[in-house]
Design a protein around this motif. Structure first.
Motif, PDB file in Angstrom:
ATOM      1  N   ALA A 100      50.369  39.555  36.554  1.00 28.14           N
ATOM      2  CA  ALA A 100      50.743  38.249  35.992  1.00 28.14           C
ATOM      3  C   ALA A 100      49.539  37.602  35.315  1.00 28.14           C
ATOM      4  CB  ALA A 100      51.279  37.344  37.096  1.00 28.14           C
ATOM      5  N   ASP A 101      49.697  37.323  34.032  1.00 27.56           N
ATOM      6  CA  ASP A 101      48.626  36.649  33.306  1.00 27.56           C
ATOM      7  C   ASP A 101      49.195  36.053  32.020  1.00 27.56           C
ATOM      8  OD1 ASP A 101      46.141  35.653  32.817  1.00 27.56           O
ATOM      9  OD2 ASP A 101      45.204  37.570  32.289  1.00 27.56           O
ATOM     10  N   ALA A 102      48.532  35.038  31.511  1.00 29.49           N
ATOM     11  CA  ALA A 102      48.886  34.426  30.232  1.00 29.49           C
ATOM     12  C   ALA A 102      47.637  33.742  29.707  1.00 29.49           C
ATOM     13  CB  ALA A 102      50.019  33.412  30.396  1.00 29.49           C
ATOM     14  N   TYR A 103      47.365  33.899  28.429  1.00 31.31           N
ATOM     15  CA  TYR A 103      46.174  33.278  27.866  1.00 31.31           C
ATOM     16  C   TYR A 103      46.352  33.071  26.372  1.00 31.31           C
ATOM     17  CZ  TYR A 103      45.100  38.250  26.921  1.00 31.31           C
ATOM     18  OH  TYR A 103      45.166  39.561  26.530  1.00 31.31           O
ATOM     19  N   ALA A 104      45.499  32.191  25.829  1.00 26.06           N
ATOM     20  CA  ALA A 104      45.486  31.898  24.397  1.00 26.06           C
ATOM     21  C   ALA A 104      44.327  32.644  23.759  1.00 26.06           C
ATOM     22  CB  ALA A 104      45.340  30.395  24.173  1.00 26.06           C
ATOM     23  N   LEU A 105      44.640  33.433  22.740  1.00 30.33           N
ATOM     24  CA  LEU A 105      43.622  34.203  22.034  1.00 30.33           C
ATOM     25  C   LEU A 105      43.386  33.551  20.674  1.00 30.33           C
ATOM     26  CD1 LEU A 105      41.877  36.775  22.230  1.00 30.33           C
ATOM     27  CD2 LEU A 105      43.702  37.979  21.017  1.00 30.33           C
ATOM     28  N   PRO A 106      42.210  32.985  20.445  1.00 31.13           N
ATOM     29  CA  PRO A 106      41.976  32.256  19.189  1.00 31.13           C
ATOM     30  C   PRO A 106      42.040  33.169  17.981  1.00 31.13           C
ATOM     31  CG  PRO A 106      39.925  32.567  20.406  1.00 31.13           C
ATOM     32  CD  PRO A 106      41.016  32.998  21.314  1.00 31.13           C
TER      33      PRO A 106
ATOM     34  N   VAL B  85      49.273  35.172  24.567  1.00 26.62           N
ATOM     35  CA  VAL B  85      49.503  36.485  25.169  1.00 26.62           C
ATOM     36  C   VAL B  85      49.998  36.284  26.601  1.00 26.62           C
ATOM     37  CG1 VAL B  85      48.496  38.730  25.738  1.00 26.62           C
ATOM     38  CG2 VAL B  85      47.667  37.443  23.744  1.00 26.62           C
ATOM     39  N   VAL B  86      51.111  36.908  26.933  1.00 26.54           N
ATOM     40  CA  VAL B  86      51.680  36.775  28.274  1.00 26.54           C
ATOM     41  C   VAL B  86      52.179  38.145  28.735  1.00 26.54           C
ATOM     42  CG1 VAL B  86      53.933  36.128  27.332  1.00 26.54           C
ATOM     43  CG2 VAL B  86      53.367  35.518  29.680  1.00 26.54           C
ATOM     44  N   THR B  87      51.986  38.435  30.000  1.00 26.46           N
ATOM     45  CA  THR B  87      52.439  39.719  30.530  1.00 26.46           C
ATOM     46  C   THR B  87      53.883  39.610  31.002  1.00 26.46           C
ATOM     47  OG1 THR B  87      51.689  39.235  32.781  1.00 26.46           O
ATOM     48  CG2 THR B  87      50.089  40.260  31.287  1.00 26.46           C
ATOM     49  N   SER B  88      54.548  40.758  31.044  1.00 29.19           N
ATOM     50  CA  SER B  88      55.925  40.770  31.538  1.00 29.19           C
ATOM     51  C   SER B  88      55.976  40.357  33.006  1.00 29.19           C
ATOM     52  CB  SER B  88      56.524  42.170  31.354  1.00 29.19           C
ATOM     53  OG  SER B  88      55.700  43.164  31.955  1.00 29.19           O
ATOM     54  N   GLY B  89      54.905  40.679  33.755  1.00 23.63           N
ATOM     55  CA  GLY B  89      54.856  40.269  35.156  1.00 23.63           C
ATOM     56  C   GLY B  89      54.828  38.761  35.314  1.00 23.63           C
ATOM     57  N   MET B  90      54.117  38.065  34.439  1.00 24.76           N
ATOM     58  CA  MET B  90      54.088  36.602  34.498  1.00 24.76           C
ATOM     59  C   MET B  90      55.444  36.025  34.133  1.00 24.76           C
ATOM     60  SD  MET B  90      52.449  33.798  35.114  1.00 24.76           S
ATOM     61  CE  MET B  90      50.659  33.988  35.039  1.00 24.76           C
ATOM     62  N   LEU B  91      56.095  36.566  33.131  1.00 23.79           N
ATOM     63  CA  LEU B  91      57.410  36.061  32.717  1.00 23.79           C
ATOM     64  C   LEU B  91      58.430  36.188  33.844  1.00 23.79           C
ATOM     65  CD1 LEU B  91      57.642  37.396  29.044  1.00 23.79           C
ATOM     66  CD2 LEU B  91      57.156  35.057  29.817  1.00 23.79           C
ATOM     67  N   ARG B  92      58.346  37.286  34.587  1.00 25.54           N
ATOM     68  CA  ARG B  92      59.293  37.474  35.697  1.00 25.54           C
ATOM     69  C   ARG B  92      59.016  36.516  36.848  1.00 25.54           C
ATOM     70  NH1 ARG B  92      58.479  43.050  34.490  1.00 25.54           N
ATOM     71  NH2 ARG B  92      56.951  43.187  36.187  1.00 25.54           N
ATOM     72  N   SER B  93      57.783  36.009  36.938  1.00 25.77           N
ATOM     73  CA  SER B  93      57.399  35.144  38.061  1.00 25.77           C
ATOM     74  C   SER B  93      57.823  33.694  37.864  1.00 25.77           C
ATOM     75  CB  SER B  93      55.874  35.192  38.263  1.00 25.77           C
ATOM     76  OG  SER B  93      55.435  36.507  38.518  1.00 25.77           O
ATOM     77  N   LEU B  94      58.206  33.305  36.641  1.00 28.69           N
ATOM     78  CA  LEU B  94      58.519  31.917  36.339  1.00 28.69           C
ATOM     79  C   LEU B  94      59.962  31.768  35.873  1.00 28.69           C
ATOM     80  CD1 LEU B  94      55.310  31.049  34.257  1.00 28.69           C
ATOM     81  CD2 LEU B  94      55.639  30.793  36.728  1.00 28.69           C
ATOM     82  N   ASP B  95      60.523  30.589  36.111  1.00 27.34           N
ATOM     83  CA  ASP B  95      61.867  30.331  35.575  1.00 27.34           C
ATOM     84  C   ASP B  95      61.738  29.824  34.133  1.00 27.34           C
ATOM     85  OD1 ASP B  95      61.264  27.568  35.590  1.00 27.34           O
ATOM     86  OD2 ASP B  95      62.127  27.287  37.582  1.00 27.34           O
ATOM     87  N   GLY B  96      62.860  29.515  33.515  1.00 24.46           N
ATOM     88  CA  GLY B  96      62.860  29.141  32.111  1.00 24.46           C
ATOM     89  C   GLY B  96      62.036  27.904  31.812  1.00 24.46           C
TER      90      GLY B  96
ATOM     91  N   ALA C 139      48.488  37.047  43.260  1.00 25.67           N
ATOM     92  CA  ALA C 139      49.192  38.107  43.993  1.00 25.67           C
ATOM     93  C   ALA C 139      49.207  39.421  43.224  1.00 25.67           C
ATOM     94  CB  ALA C 139      50.625  37.654  44.290  1.00 25.67           C
ATOM     95  N   ALA C 140      49.288  39.348  41.900  1.00 20.21           N
ATOM     96  CA  ALA C 140      49.358  40.566  41.085  1.00 20.21           C
ATOM     97  C   ALA C 140      48.479  40.386  39.851  1.00 20.21           C
ATOM     98  CB  ALA C 140      50.799  40.861  40.676  1.00 20.21           C
ATOM     99  N   PRO C 141      47.168  40.590  39.988  1.00 17.49           N
ATOM    100  CA  PRO C 141      46.266  40.391  38.837  1.00 17.49           C
ATOM    101  C   PRO C 141      46.590  41.365  37.707  1.00 17.49           C
ATOM    102  CG  PRO C 141      45.044  40.552  40.912  1.00 17.49           C
ATOM    103  CD  PRO C 141      46.439  40.991  41.201  1.00 17.49           C
TER     104      PRO C 141
ATOM    105  N   THR D  97      45.970  29.853  34.230  1.00 15.25           N
ATOM    106  CA  THR D  97      45.631  29.948  35.652  1.00 15.25           C
ATOM    107  C   THR D  97      44.138  29.782  35.897  1.00 15.25           C
ATOM    108  OG1 THR D  97      45.458  32.362  35.430  1.00 15.25           O
ATOM    109  CG2 THR D  97      47.590  31.468  36.097  1.00 15.25           C
ATOM    110  N   ALA D  98      43.383  29.378  34.871  1.00 14.16           N
ATOM    111  CA  ALA D  98      41.937  29.259  35.014  1.00 14.16           C
ATOM    112  C   ALA D  98      41.562  27.931  35.659  1.00 14.16           C
ATOM    113  CB  ALA D  98      41.261  29.385  33.643  1.00 14.16           C
TER     114      ALA D  98
END
Length: 313
Positions: A134-140, A150-161, A238-240, A252-253
């Protein structure tokens, strides 16, 4: 000149803590801008003082003096002046080397190219990576190349809409507010003076708080933003994910509990003590600027005097 250059070289040891203290008393947007601008001003003045010391020493080197049509015998040559100048020359080289490394570290062009090869999908400015972490970040971005969320599929599954909407709003805020430029300014300032390294962490925190506030404005619910930030941080813990670029700003920083508490508390309002701290900070910068100007004028006069002696021969 020797004594004038001490002020800009010593002032950052006061400027940095004063800026950190003042930033803690301000709303996040003003705090982040204050930290970046204070670091830039103090670092530039310290760098100028270092360059003046180095220039004064190099002018005593025969071939440098000949190139500038200067008579070294007419330049101030006290032991303190020469010792400080001799130390400033390699100091300038170290500053240039570390600044070049900082610029390379902040260059995200190769990261954009890599994302094109590895991205699972892309929709507008959002890139989804096939990563169970799970991760999400802004890439300039760079001129001609827009920034990406940029967001991982693991992060998307961890959050609701609703939480996903907060996540995207947060990361887009980093891009829209050009937080990567503030970080670059602070990192370059740290190359110019070691005391300014302490500005990086509070600036990163204030940038995250700034993005939190923008996200809260976009979704209209501060509690939802606090919940989304907390759940995203738990998921990332939980899932880096595999790895995050050093130039990225992530949801998450930073100290997440402090961010959540700030979202649930009343908005920060500048306090009366902020005026006193601001006065100290401004005084340090004014004294540094005045001393740098005086040192520059002294060196200029010394050079003109030494050049005039050469011209009369």
């Amino acid at each position: 000149m020797t004594w004038a250059v001490w002020a800009p070289l010593l002032a950052p040891w006061i400027t940095a803590p004063a800026a950190r203290r003042l930033a803690a008393l301000l709303p996040p947007r003003q705090a982040a801008l204050l930290l970046a601008l204070s670091a830039a001003a103090a670092g530039s003045l310290a760098g100028a003082a270092l360059a003046l010391l180095a220039a004064g020493a190099l002018l005593h080197v025969p071939f440098v003096a000949a190139f500038g049509h200067v008579s070294p015998a007419l330049l101030p040559a006290g032991p303190v002046t020469l010792a400080l100048g001799a130390a400033a020359v390699p100091g300038c080289a170290v500053v240039a080397w570390t600044a070049a490394g900082t610029l390379r570290r902040h260059d995200s062009r190769h990261l954009h190219d890599e994302l094109r090869r590895t991205a699972n999908s892309r929709a507008g400015d959002v890139v989804v990576l096939a990563d169970d972490g799970a991760d999400a970040y802004a890439l300039p971005g760079r001129p001609g190349r827009a920034g990406l969320v940029v967001v991982t599929s693991g992060m998307l599954r961890s959050l609701d809409g609703d939480e996903r909407a907060v996540l995207l709003a947060h990361e887009r805020a980093h891009l829209a507010c050009r937080h990567h430029l503030l970080a670059l300014v602070a990192d370059l300032a740290a190359c110019l003076h070691p005391a300014l390294r302490t500005v990086h962490e509070p600036l990163a925190f204030q940038a995250e708080r700034w993005a939190d506030e923008v996200a809260a404005t976009v979704v209209g619910d501060r509690r939802l933003v606090a919940r989304a930030v907390g759940r995203a941080a738990l998921a990332a813990s939980a899932a880096p994910a595999a790895g995050r670029p050093p130039v990225a700003f992530a949801a998450t920083a930073g100290p997440v509990p402090r961010r959540m508490a700030s979202l649930l508390a009343p908005p920060v309002v500048a306090r009366p003590v902020a005026k006193r701290v601001a006065t100290v900070l401004l005084l340090c910068l004014v004294v540094s600027a005045t001393a740098t100007a005086e040192a520059t004028d002294d060196l200029h006069e010394n050079i003109e005097t030494a050049q005039g002696a050469v011209a009369r021969r």
